[in-house]
Design a protein around this motif. Sequence first.
Motif, mmCIF file in Angstrom:
data_model
loop_
_atom_site.group_PDB
_atom_site.id
_atom_site.type_symbol
_atom_site.label_atom_id
_atom_site.label_comp_id
_atom_site.label_asym_id
_atom_site.label_seq_id
_atom_site.Cartn_x
_atom_site.Cartn_y
_atom_site.Cartn_z
ATOM 1 N N LEU A 205 0.826 -1.212 0.000
ATOM 2 C CA LEU A 205 0.000 0.000 0.000
ATOM 3 C C LEU A 205 0.852 1.250 0.000
ATOM 4 O O LEU A 205 0.336 2.358 -0.040
ATOM 5 C CB LEU A 205 -0.912 -0.001 1.228
ATOM 6 C CG LEU A 205 -2.083 -0.969 1.183
ATOM 7 C CD1 LEU A 205 -2.783 -0.993 2.521
ATOM 8 C CD2 LEU A 205 -3.043 -0.574 0.083
ATOM 9 N N GLY A 206 2.170 1.080 0.118
ATOM 10 C CA GLY A 206 3.055 2.230 0.068
ATOM 11 C C GLY A 206 3.492 2.719 1.433
ATOM 12 O O GLY A 206 3.976 3.842 1.564
ATOM 13 N N CYS A 207 3.316 1.903 2.461
ATOM 14 C CA CYS A 207 3.748 2.332 3.791
ATOM 15 C C CYS A 207 5.269 2.358 3.868
ATOM 16 O O CYS A 207 5.956 1.549 3.239
ATOM 17 C CB CYS A 207 3.232 1.355 4.850
ATOM 18 S SG CYS A 207 1.480 1.479 5.121
ATOM 19 N N THR A 208 5.783 3.259 4.693
ATOM 20 C CA THR A 208 7.211 3.230 4.977
ATOM 21 C C THR A 208 7.449 2.167 6.044
ATOM 22 O O THR A 208 6.508 1.704 6.700
ATOM 23 C CB THR A 208 7.696 4.589 5.495
ATOM 24 O OG1 THR A 208 6.972 4.880 6.689
ATOM 25 C CG2 THR A 208 7.466 5.678 4.491
ATOM 26 N N THR A 209 8.718 1.807 6.252
ATOM 27 C CA THR A 209 9.037 0.763 7.226
ATOM 28 C C THR A 209 8.470 1.112 8.587
ATOM 29 O O THR A 209 7.872 0.282 9.277
ATOM 30 C CB THR A 209 10.560 0.596 7.336
ATOM 31 O OG1 THR A 209 11.094 0.535 6.022
ATOM 32 C CG2 THR A 209 10.919 -0.649 8.089
ATOM 33 N N TYR B 8 4.537 13.455 1.598
ATOM 34 C CA TYR B 8 5.454 12.373 1.292
ATOM 35 C C TYR B 8 6.827 12.640 1.898
ATOM 36 O O TYR B 8 7.447 11.775 2.490
ATOM 37 C CB TYR B 8 5.569 12.232 -0.230
ATOM 38 C CG TYR B 8 6.495 11.117 -0.621
ATOM 39 C CD1 TYR B 8 6.091 9.791 -0.470
ATOM 40 C CD2 TYR B 8 7.768 11.376 -1.117
ATOM 41 C CE1 TYR B 8 6.937 8.767 -0.812
ATOM 42 C CE2 TYR B 8 8.625 10.350 -1.462
ATOM 43 C CZ TYR B 8 8.198 9.044 -1.313
ATOM 44 O OH TYR B 8 9.046 8.035 -1.648
ATOM 45 N N ARG B 9 7.267 13.893 1.768
ATOM 46 C CA ARG B 9 8.590 14.219 2.312
ATOM 47 C C ARG B 9 8.626 14.028 3.831
ATOM 48 O O ARG B 9 9.592 13.527 4.386
ATOM 49 C CB ARG B 9 8.963 15.657 1.955
ATOM 50 C CG ARG B 9 10.356 15.721 1.356
ATOM 51 C CD ARG B 9 10.673 17.118 0.890
ATOM 52 N NE ARG B 9 9.581 17.660 0.081
ATOM 53 C CZ ARG B 9 9.385 18.970 -0.095
ATOM 54 N NH1 ARG B 9 10.153 19.846 0.500
ATOM 55 N NH2 ARG B 9 8.400 19.400 -0.843
ATOM 56 N N ARG B 10 7.503 14.440 4.481
ATOM 57 C CA ARG B 10 7.490 14.311 5.934
ATOM 58 C C ARG B 10 7.516 12.837 6.342
ATOM 59 O O ARG B 10 8.241 12.445 7.242
ATOM 60 C CB ARG B 10 6.240 14.986 6.513
ATOM 61 C CG ARG B 10 6.518 15.569 7.894
ATOM 62 C CD ARG B 10 5.265 16.047 8.562
ATOM 63 N NE ARG B 10 4.382 14.939 8.883
ATOM 64 C CZ ARG B 10 3.055 15.020 8.773
ATOM 65 N NH1 ARG B 10 2.469 16.115 8.363
ATOM 66 N NH2 ARG B 10 2.322 13.973 9.094
ATOM 67 N N ARG B 11 6.734 12.028 5.649
ATOM 68 C CA ARG B 11 6.715 10.607 5.991
ATOM 69 C C ARG B 11 8.094 9.991 5.812
ATOM 70 O O ARG B 11 8.559 9.185 6.625
ATOM 71 C CB ARG B 11 5.710 9.875 5.098
ATOM 72 C CG ARG B 11 4.278 10.116 5.495
ATOM 73 C CD ARG B 11 3.342 9.487 4.509
ATOM 74 N NE ARG B 11 3.568 8.065 4.328
ATOM 75 C CZ ARG B 11 3.186 7.381 3.251
ATOM 76 N NH1 ARG B 11 2.562 8.001 2.278
ATOM 77 N NH2 ARG B 11 3.435 6.096 3.151
ATOM 78 N N ARG B 12 8.757 10.379 4.722
ATOM 79 C CA ARG B 12 10.071 9.808 4.467
ATOM 80 C C ARG B 12 11.059 10.252 5.532
ATOM 81 O O ARG B 12 11.888 9.485 6.010
ATOM 82 C CB ARG B 12 10.552 10.214 3.084
ATOM 83 C CG ARG B 12 11.428 9.154 2.471
ATOM 84 C CD ARG B 12 11.754 9.495 1.051
ATOM 85 N NE ARG B 12 12.220 10.876 0.963
ATOM 86 C CZ ARG B 12 12.695 11.402 -0.167
ATOM 87 N NH1 ARG B 12 12.769 10.674 -1.237
ATOM 88 N NH2 ARG B 12 13.090 12.650 -0.211
ATOM 89 N N SER B 17 14.485 9.038 10.084
ATOM 90 C CA SER B 17 15.055 9.352 11.401
ATOM 91 C C SER B 17 14.810 8.202 12.371
ATOM 92 O O SER B 17 15.693 7.861 13.161
ATOM 93 C CB SER B 17 14.487 10.673 11.940
ATOM 94 O OG SER B 17 13.111 10.718 11.725
ATOM 95 N N ILE B 18 13.629 7.570 12.273
ATOM 96 C CA ILE B 18 13.377 6.479 13.220
ATOM 97 C C ILE B 18 14.239 5.265 12.898
ATOM 98 O O ILE B 18 14.785 4.613 13.802
ATOM 99 C CB ILE B 18 11.881 6.137 13.249
ATOM 100 C CG1 ILE B 18 11.163 7.329 13.874
ATOM 101 C CG2 ILE B 18 11.630 4.860 14.039
ATOM 102 C CD1 ILE B 18 9.813 7.091 14.366
#
Lengths: 313, 284
Positions: A205-209, B8-12, B17-18
């Motif tokens: 779905l496009g989630c980040t880790t 998108y930038r914020r999520r990345r 960072s985590i």
Amino acid sequence: MSSEQSRSDQPHHLGANRRELRLLARNGMIDRWFERGTCSFAVLVLALLGAIMLSLLISAWPALATYGADFFTQTRWSANQEVFGAWPAIYGTLVTSLIAVAIAVPVSFGIAIFLTEKCPAALRRPLGVTIELLAGIPSIIYGMWGIMVLGPFLQWLAPELFPAGTGLATAGIILAVMIIPFITAITRDVMSTVPSVTRESAYGLGCTTWEVVRSVIFPSVRGGLVGGVILGLGRALGETMAVAFVIGNNLFLHPTLTGQGTSIAALIASQFPEADGIQRSALLALGLVLFLITFVVLAIARYMLMRIERRAP
Amino acid sequence: MRNENSVYRRRRLINRSIMTLCVSAAVFGIVWLLLILFTLVWQGTTALSLEVFTERTRMSGGGLGNAIIGSLIMTVGGTVVGTIVGIAAGTWLAEYGGRSRLATVIRFINDVLLSAPSIIIGLFIYAVVVLPMGRFSGWAGIAALAVIIIPVVIRSTEDMLKLVPNTLREAASALGAHRWWVVVRVCYSGARAGIITGVLLGCARISGETAPLIFTSLNSNQWNFFNLGSEMPNLPMTLYQNMTINSFIPRQVELAWAGALILTAAILILNIIARIVSRESNKR
């Protein structure tokens, strides 16, 4: 001879002759005794717990009867004046364990997330095995390292906070280092029970880790994570040797985080060899308090882990 | 084509960072642990010599020979007793107990005992063995170590027996084998490697226990091979005493580190053997 032969020739309803019948009966008896025998050993475990509680209660009774509620309200433990207050030890036990858990949980979760989500496959096994091996190092080694290396280091780093290098915070840090491999191993195992299909659909779905970990993995194994953390807390509460060296053995209640104090286990270990009479009984009463605290904590942890286990395939 | 909007930038950014924090947590944790191992090996090897193994403990000089022998005797004794009780109880839980209420309660209690503080076990044995006998003894030490290893063996025996497929049991029963024969010949041989692994891991755990020995076997500086009725020298207690009441003598502290190295090496070797045993069986 002939009459005996005719008796053994009489057909049994299974068509067995006498020798076979005898074997059948013997095996049936072994069967019954095998089950009874193993069952009695299993019941021994129950008896063991009962015996632990009972023996501690009986041997702690003289002190509990003499001091009653004072045992839990007095703020110092002075054996030569026969004043026994459990508060300094209970306070030290709780503070060191909470410091340990506060440090160990973020670090262990970080390592577990790294191991399950980010680690290159080639490194995953060796790192996992290393962590498990480190969880097996005896706690006395951690204690010796604490008094040799960590204590002097903290004293050098912040002489105002750690005038002697020993104290509750030092003990908490040692405990944290000790339970990090332990909590990490449980967390990793619990996180790997999440089916990879669930994980992959979240990635799809496009989630980040981080989003996968926070919104998919953590919610589905919350009970297991909490159980693992509480199990670590239980270990920290009852730990003797890692703490005894570095806690400072201050037997007066002193509301401090970095100063010297004592814990239940450390107090028992340091005073028991020379104790006698009412002092020994008081120390056994402390042991009973520790057992009750850890029993409750461990029961909660096991209950939560059991729920996860039941769900896993 | 990359979508460069702010969400998108914020999520990345958060993710990066985590994940960096996670990697640094891993590095942080592993550095601490390596630091401990480094100190142990450094301090231990400088103090290691032949006399450490051949001399007995003394106030000045001496070695750790008697402590090593005493620890071996008590660990082996505790492991033997604990293995017999643990395998029997584990067998009942896996083969007969099933989902009955008694089995559920025993399983729960066993799990609690598995992580009960070892100092409590020591106090318990002190109250039921040392007080009636009137003296500290090797027997009490063995009893305390056995009580600590029993839950470990029970747990691994039960888990391993449950991995034996039921079809094997049914096949053996269909051939006319009695229940005990099925358990002893079919289930045990299927679960053998796993049970041995559990026993070895438990043995590794009790060989490093210090707290229960303070109240049971105490310590001694004499050679004591099989006189289990009297105080038993042992390695963990020697380390404890050398680092506390004898810590003003530099040689005793050196010896403590040598002993710590020997103890840790023995435990790591036991752990590694256990791992090899279980991996060999998985391959088959």
